[in-house]
Write a protein that holds these residues in place. Structure first.
Motif, mmCIF file in Angstrom:
data_model
loop_
_atom_site.group_PDB
_atom_site.id
_atom_site.type_symbol
_atom_site.label_atom_id
_atom_site.label_comp_id
_atom_site.label_asym_id
_atom_site.label_seq_id
_atom_site.Cartn_x
_atom_site.Cartn_y
_atom_site.Cartn_z
ATOM 1 N N LEU A 106 0.848 -1.197 0.000
ATOM 2 C CA LEU A 106 0.000 0.000 0.000
ATOM 3 C C LEU A 106 0.878 1.240 0.000
ATOM 4 C CD1 LEU A 106 -2.835 1.339 0.287
ATOM 5 C CD2 LEU A 106 -2.506 1.204 2.770
ATOM 6 N N VAL A 146 0.803 5.392 0.579
ATOM 7 C CA VAL A 146 -0.002 6.414 1.249
ATOM 8 C C VAL A 146 0.696 7.761 1.112
ATOM 9 C CG1 VAL A 146 -1.095 7.165 3.387
ATOM 10 C CG2 VAL A 146 -0.835 4.716 2.916
ATOM 11 N N ALA A 187 -8.374 7.535 -2.844
ATOM 12 C CA ALA A 187 -7.725 6.249 -3.029
ATOM 13 C C ALA A 187 -8.012 5.686 -4.401
ATOM 14 C CB ALA A 187 -8.184 5.262 -1.951
ATOM 15 N N THR A 188 -7.271 4.643 -4.744
ATOM 16 C CA THR A 188 -7.444 3.976 -6.030
ATOM 17 C C THR A 188 -8.623 3.016 -6.016
ATOM 18 O OG1 THR A 188 -5.838 2.311 -5.314
ATOM 19 C CG2 THR A 188 -5.001 4.168 -6.593
ATOM 20 N N LEU A 240 -10.772 1.425 0.151
ATOM 21 C CA LEU A 240 -9.663 1.939 0.952
ATOM 22 C C LEU A 240 -10.050 3.169 1.773
ATOM 23 C CD1 LEU A 240 -6.741 1.593 -1.645
ATOM 24 C CD2 LEU A 240 -7.179 0.137 0.353
ATOM 25 N N VAL A 241 -11.061 3.907 1.339
ATOM 26 C CA VAL A 241 -11.483 5.110 2.068
ATOM 27 C C VAL A 241 -12.878 4.932 2.649
ATOM 28 C CG1 VAL A 241 -10.000 6.725 0.835
ATOM 29 C CG2 VAL A 241 -12.225 6.137 -0.119
ATOM 30 N N GLU A 280 -0.428 8.472 -7.443
ATOM 31 C CA GLU A 280 -1.606 7.698 -7.030
ATOM 32 C C GLU A 280 -2.457 7.306 -8.236
ATOM 33 O OE1 GLU A 280 -5.684 8.577 -4.641
ATOM 34 O OE2 GLU A 280 -3.832 9.153 -3.595
ATOM 35 N N ASP A 326 -2.687 -0.757 -4.976
ATOM 36 C CA ASP A 326 -3.415 -0.003 -3.959
ATOM 37 C C ASP A 326 -2.624 1.229 -3.543
ATOM 38 O OD1 ASP A 326 -5.591 -1.643 -3.921
ATOM 39 O OD2 ASP A 326 -5.056 -2.695 -2.073
ATOM 40 N N MET A 369 -3.425 5.371 -1.679
ATOM 41 C CA MET A 369 -4.392 6.299 -1.105
ATOM 42 C C MET A 369 -3.651 7.514 -0.564
ATOM 43 S SD MET A 369 -5.293 4.254 2.448
ATOM 44 C CE MET A 369 -6.697 5.334 2.764
#
Length: 328
Positions: free
Chosen positions: A128, A130, A151-152, A156-157, A178, A187, A189
């Motif tokens: 991941l 970030v 996020a992708t 995730l959000v 991103e 992934d 975010m």
């Protein structure tokens, strides 16, 4: 595009991490309240830092727009502080290892840089990515600090309620990263913490602490925030003292509180049509100038021992429209 693999070098002695998280903080774009920079400082403070990979900044940085410092001593150049853009390995307070990419945002070759990070993500087994930053918004410091999450993948959000629907904003290398990672199925975010626009040019450790809290919850990491908590308590005290010096600023903050409460209520009802655009309130620059004046006055009083600086009354900030919020 030139070969992105030639843009970085992995340290042969770099530790092998098991599906680590990669936190990305690039300076040079918007970072209201120095939130991202303060977060990086807290992550590295009294922690062992091990370099994993280095980017060739000579290919990415415009030195004439961001001149690195050299120190001159008497008759010679004594030291040079070159810019660095590195991936380093750190451990959280629970001794879990993770990665941090921090340094100046590239001035050139964004697509190649993003592709290079993508190669590193694959090579290092990152699970991941970030990104963190602070953005200025027309909000009062007396209300809870908000965060725009992106996020992708929607999962995730999950649990993060948006503050607004659509915005056209200037691009950044972190945002492009991103976007491209999402296209590749990786992934990724990000969190953009909302900093009161009148404090955007000051260090605001409260915002950095919120960034690390959100990043920790999203990744399962126990990120260190003790130094930020202490700094935030001191900042709260200083802001309260500054507000006591100006009825104008108190009134503006009250107006921002009313506006915030209205937008928050609409947000809870699912209405994202009303943004925190500030209406007819003074701009962030004007409010920041007020706070800077109070700091200067306080310094003068300490030096002179006077209760009154003797200056003529300062005109209150005039009405203006602050810029709209910009999600990362």
């Amino acid at each position: 595009m030139l070969d992105p693999a030639q843009l970085y070098q992995v340290d042969p002695d770099a530790p092998q991490l098991d599906e680590p998280v990669l936190i990305v903080v690039l300076d040079g774009f918007v970072d209201a309240g120095n939130a991202g920079a303060l977060a990086v400082g807290a992550l590295k403070d009294e922690r062992e830092v091990t370099r994993v990979a280095s980017f060739d900044v000579d290919q990415l940085i415009d030195y004439r727009s961001r001149r690195p410092p050299l120190r001159f001593e008497t008759d010679h150049w004594a030291d040079y502080d070159p810019p660095t853009l590195d991936v380093v390995a750190l451990t959280d307070t629970g001794e879990t290892q993770y990665l941090l990419l921090s340094g100046p945002e590239p001035d050139t070759q964004w697509e190649r840089f993003v592709a290079a990070v993508g190669l590193l993500v694959e090579q290092l087994g990152v699970r991941l990515v970030v990104t963190l930053q602070g953005i200025p918004m027309a909000i009062p410091h007396t209300r809870p600090i908000g965060v725009t999450a992106h996020a992708t993948r929607p999962e995730l959000v999950e649990g993060h309620t948006p503050w607004f629907a659509t915005a056209e904003v200037p691009g950044s290398a972190a945002a492009l990263l991103e976007f491209r990672l999402g296209q590749a199925g990786q992934d990724a975010m990000g969190f953009a913490v909302h900093v009161p626009h009148y404090l955007a040019r000051s260090a605001y450790p409260q915002a950095a602490r919120v960034l690390l809290d959100h990043a920790g919850l999203a990744t399962g990491l126990y990120l260190p925030t003790e130094t930020l908590t202490r700094a935030a308590e001191q900042a709260d005290t200083e802001i309260a003292e500054q507000m006591e010096e100006s009825d104008e600023v108190v009134q503006v903050v009250k107006a921002l509180e009313e506006q915030y409460d209205q937008v928050a209520a609409a947000r809870e009802a699912g209405d994202l049509t009303d943004g925190l655009d500030g209406g007819d309130l003074p701009s962030g620059d004007e409010l920041a100038a007020e706070f800077e004046r109070f700091l200067a006055d306080s310094d003068d009083k300490e030096k002179s021992g006077r209760d009154d600086d003797g200056e003529p009354p300062h005109e209150p900030p005039g009405p203006a429209n602050p810029p709209p919020p910009a999600p990362a």
